[in-house]
Design an enzyme around this catalytic site. Structure first.
Site, PDB file in Angstrom:
ATOM      1  N   HIS A  81      34.656  64.170  33.631  1.00 34.43           N
ATOM      2  CA  HIS A  81      34.554  65.257  34.595  1.00 34.43           C
ATOM      3  C   HIS A  81      35.569  66.319  34.224  1.00 34.43           C
ATOM      4  O   HIS A  81      36.666  65.989  33.767  1.00 34.43           O
ATOM      5  CB  HIS A  81      34.849  64.739  36.013  1.00 34.43           C
ATOM      6  CG  HIS A  81      34.340  65.639  37.075  1.00 34.43           C
ATOM      7  ND1 HIS A  81      35.038  66.748  37.487  1.00 34.43           N
ATOM      8  CD2 HIS A  81      33.194  65.605  37.791  1.00 34.43           C
ATOM      9  CE1 HIS A  81      34.335  67.348  38.426  1.00 34.43           C
ATOM     10  NE2 HIS A  81      33.218  66.697  38.627  1.00 34.43           N
TER      11      HIS A  81
ATOM     12  N   ASP B 117      27.650  60.715  39.393  1.00 41.31           N
ATOM     13  CA  ASP B 117      26.299  60.378  38.943  1.00 41.31           C
ATOM     14  C   ASP B 117      26.164  58.935  38.478  1.00 41.31           C
ATOM     15  O   ASP B 117      25.050  58.455  38.301  1.00 41.31           O
ATOM     16  CB  ASP B 117      25.887  61.306  37.791  1.00 41.31           C
ATOM     17  CG  ASP B 117      25.531  62.685  38.300  1.00 41.31           C
ATOM     18  OD1 ASP B 117      24.968  62.753  39.404  1.00 41.31           O
ATOM     19  OD2 ASP B 117      25.829  63.666  37.620  1.00 41.31           O
TER      20      ASP B 117
HETATM   21  N1  ACO Z   1      31.529  60.103  27.084  1.00 37.84           N
HETATM   22  C1  ACO Z   1      32.334  60.085  26.006  1.00 37.84           C
HETATM   23  N2  ACO Z   1      33.313  60.988  25.805  1.00 37.84           N
HETATM   24  C2  ACO Z   1      33.476  61.930  26.730  1.00 37.84           C
HETATM   25  C3  ACO Z   1      32.676  61.997  27.881  1.00 37.84           C
HETATM   26  C4  ACO Z   1      31.675  61.028  28.038  1.00 37.84           C
HETATM   27  N3  ACO Z   1      30.866  61.037  29.096  1.00 37.84           N
HETATM   28  N4  ACO Z   1      33.050  63.051  28.613  1.00 37.84           N
HETATM   29  C5  ACO Z   1      34.047  63.629  27.961  1.00 37.84           C
HETATM   30  N5  ACO Z   1      34.316  62.950  26.814  1.00 37.84           N
HETATM   31  C6  ACO Z   1      35.350  63.281  25.815  1.00 37.84           C
HETATM   32  C7  ACO Z   1      34.828  64.395  24.912  1.00 37.84           C
HETATM   33  O1  ACO Z   1      34.160  63.880  23.783  1.00 37.84           O
HETATM   34  C8  ACO Z   1      36.108  65.114  24.565  1.00 37.84           C
HETATM   35  O2  ACO Z   1      36.788  64.356  23.606  1.00 37.84           O
HETATM   36  P1  ACO Z   1      37.650  65.086  22.432  1.00 37.84           P
HETATM   37  O3  ACO Z   1      38.725  65.829  23.165  1.00 37.84           O
HETATM   38  O4  ACO Z   1      38.155  63.955  21.614  1.00 37.84           O
HETATM   39  O5  ACO Z   1      36.694  65.982  21.717  1.00 37.84           O
HETATM   40  C9  ACO Z   1      36.928  65.019  25.843  1.00 37.84           C
HETATM   41  O6  ACO Z   1      36.481  63.830  26.512  1.00 37.84           O
HETATM   42  C10 ACO Z   1      36.734  66.217  26.758  1.00 37.84           C
HETATM   43  O7  ACO Z   1      35.332  66.357  27.013  1.00 37.84           O
HETATM   44  P2  ACO Z   1      34.576  67.725  27.247  1.00 37.84           P
HETATM   45  O8  ACO Z   1      33.126  67.533  27.016  1.00 37.84           O
HETATM   46  O9  ACO Z   1      35.282  68.807  26.485  1.00 37.84           O
HETATM   47  O10 ACO Z   1      34.860  67.923  28.794  1.00 37.84           O
HETATM   48  P3  ACO Z   1      34.207  69.001  29.719  1.00 37.84           P
HETATM   49  O11 ACO Z   1      35.162  69.175  30.846  1.00 37.84           O
HETATM   50  O12 ACO Z   1      33.785  70.198  28.959  1.00 37.84           O
HETATM   51  O13 ACO Z   1      32.859  68.290  30.217  1.00 37.84           O
HETATM   52  C11 ACO Z   1      31.378  66.857  31.368  1.00 37.84           C
HETATM   53  C12 ACO Z   1      32.754  67.570  31.405  1.00 37.84           C
HETATM   54  C13 ACO Z   1      30.273  67.869  31.056  1.00 37.84           C
HETATM   55  C14 ACO Z   1      31.119  66.266  32.741  1.00 37.84           C
HETATM   56  C15 ACO Z   1      31.450  65.747  30.292  1.00 37.84           C
HETATM   57  O14 ACO Z   1      32.401  64.783  30.654  1.00 37.84           O
HETATM   58  C16 ACO Z   1      30.085  65.100  30.062  1.00 37.84           C
HETATM   59  O15 ACO Z   1      29.280  65.623  29.285  1.00 37.84           O
HETATM   60  N6  ACO Z   1      29.818  63.918  30.736  1.00 37.84           N
HETATM   61  C17 ACO Z   1      28.542  63.263  30.600  1.00 37.84           C
HETATM   62  C18 ACO Z   1      27.491  63.975  31.475  1.00 37.84           C
HETATM   63  C19 ACO Z   1      27.724  63.729  32.954  1.00 37.84           C
HETATM   64  O16 ACO Z   1      27.931  62.605  33.399  1.00 37.84           O
HETATM   65  N7  ACO Z   1      27.640  64.825  33.746  1.00 37.84           N
HETATM   66  C20 ACO Z   1      27.788  64.763  35.199  1.00 37.84           C
HETATM   67  C21 ACO Z   1      29.065  65.424  35.621  1.00 37.84           C
HETATM   68  S1  ACO Z   1      29.297  65.301  37.361  1.00 37.84           S
HETATM   69  C22 ACO Z   1      28.262  66.485  37.957  1.00 37.84           C
HETATM   70  O17 ACO Z   1      27.951  67.486  37.375  1.00 37.84           O
HETATM   71  C23 ACO Z   1      27.707  66.249  39.284  1.00 37.84           C
END
Ligand code: ACO
Length: 378
Positions: free
Chosen positions: A261, A315
């Site tokens: 998140h 979620d």
């Molecule tokens: N699985 C594995 N690694 C993850 C995940 C995940 N679900 N989420 C974040 N990371 C890692 C990224 O790979 C990144 O690693 P790095 O720094 O080594 O490159 C780091 O954590 C930061 O992740 P970002 O994607 O840059 O974080 P951002 O804040 O942009 O994205 C998001 C947040 C979109 C929710 C992301 O965590 C994600 O894609 N999660 C999966 C989809 C999901 O569950 N979405 C629902 C969110 S809740 C909602 O909208 C109601």
């Protein structure tokens, strides 16, 4: 003018001043108008919480009864909206159907008067009342059935489940569903709320505001993730396969759906409540092996990614609740939208009360003084 650093995804950049909700992502705290989500989930109802979000205070008994009564009265949708929805392709995604129908409400209720409190209230009531009816109607019509009329003797959540399944739900299911709506009602400046505020800031009608927010919620990085969580648990298939699946996913640098998140760096408090609700449902209606897979996955992700602050988000467990209720997977995000309408409306109202149109800037990375090359020379 000071030039500030460009932040992809506007991370950490305030986009509004708001008193609707508050998140502390380090401590795992979520408050609606100052009240902790745990307390609202336990003591309130979705409609009372909606009133709180939109008008900023808890309603008195009389105010709540009047609000519930108005919503009950406005649940029906016009025959012409139903006929329009009948023409939607049954293979279309219900989020697209919802976006189109929410926008269409603006055609039928076109007199816009944003300075009139009665207009604001009318739009709030109509949207909260009609959106569940439209989601249920599309579900029945895509199966070739006629939509079911709302039942005035049923509460908000019980009536939605009745319209969806053509069967009155038992009280525990209706109550758990209502708590799920409360948990999803609002969540500070996320993508769809930002979208709703940008659209609101042009002073367009609230139906267009909701339609733009529904469109934004649908993506797999936002509300659409709850659908993907179930597909992922089905793909894992067994508790033994959790770790090999996770290792493979991480090796390919793929995201684990339902985790991570932008704001929470600990377990999302809504995920904790939802996990408790899943357990309650299983105690009453039988166990589901996908829950065991989910718990094992949570453990494994925590071991591998906990130090990065990657924990379950809202979620992760919500899909298991809806799945146990027999709700089709592609309705999970429209149900999220039914709930989030409350938050979007609260932000719409807040935005237009002190409006300035959104008009950010950009960092230009293109050419200057480029010459036009005639088509035959390209
Ligand atoms: N699985 C594995 N690694 C993850 C995940 C995940 N679900 N989420 C974040 N990371 C890692 C990224 O790979 C990144 O690693 P790095 O720094 O080594 O490159 C780091 O954590 C930061 O992740 P970002 O994607 O840059 O974080 P951002 O804040 O942009 O994205 C998001 C947040 C979109 C929710 C992301 O965590 C994600 O894609 N999660 C999966 C989809 C999901 O569950 N979405 C629902 C969110 S809740 C909602 O909208 C109601």
């Amino acid at each position: 003018m000071t030039l500030c650093e460009y932040k992809p995804g506007l991370e950490g950049i305030p986009a509004a001043q708001s008193s609707v909700s508050y998140v502390d992502g380090q401590l795992g705290i979520l408050e609606y108008r100052g009240i902790r989500i745990e307390e609202l989930a336990e003591k309130s109802t979705f409609l009372e919480t909606s009133y709180l979000l939109i008008w900023g205070v808890l309603p008195t008994k009389e105010e709540l009864e009047a609000f519930e009564h108005e919503i009950r009265y406005h649940r029906r949708i016009k025959y012409r909206i139903r006929d329009m929805m009948k023409c939607f392709p049954e293979s279309g995604h219900p989020m697209d159907a919802l976006q189109a129908s929410a926008a269409a409400l603006g055609l039928f209720y076109s007199r816009r008067d944003l300075h009139n409190p009665a207009y604001i209230r009318g739009a709030v009531v109509r949207l909260l009342a009609k959106i569940p009816t439209m989601v249920a109607a599309f579900q029945l019509m895509r199966k070739g059935n006629d939509p079911v009329q709302p039942r005035d003797d049923l509460g908000y959540s019980a009536n939605f489940l009745y319209m969806l399944n053509e069967q009155e739900p038992d009280p525990l299911t209706a109550r758990i569903f209502d708590i799920c709506l409360t948990l999803h009602a609002e969540h500070t400046m996320n993508a769809s709320t930002f979208s709703s505020r940008v659209t609101a800031s042009t002073l367009t009608d609230p139906y267009a505001v909701m339609a733009s927010a529904v469109g934004t919620l649908g993506g797999p990085l936002h509300g659409g993730a709850n659908e993907e969580v179930i597909s992922m648990l089905e793909e894992i298939g067994s508790v033994e396969n959790v770790r090999p699946f996770l290792d493979d996913r991480l090796e390919r640098k793929a995201k684990i759906m339902g985790f991570g998140h932008r704001v929470y760096k600990v377990k999302d408090p809504r995920a904790t409540i939802l996990q408790y609700l899943v357990q309650q449902l299983f105690e009453s209606f039988g166990h589901d092996k996908y829950y065991d897979i989910a718990v094992e996955l949570e453990k494994a992700v925590e071991e591998k990614l906990g130090q990065k602050g990657i924990y379950p988000n809202v979620d992760f467990y919500s899909g298991l609740v809806y799945r146990k209720m027999g709700i089709p997977i592609d309705l999970f995000t429209p149900i999220f939208a039914i709930a989030r309408v409350a938050g979007w409306l609260a932000h719409w109202k807040e935005q237009i009360e002190e409006n300035r149109i959104y008009r950010p800037t950009q960092v230009y990375t293109g050419l200057h003084e480029a010459s036009y090359i005639p088509i035959e020379q390209r």
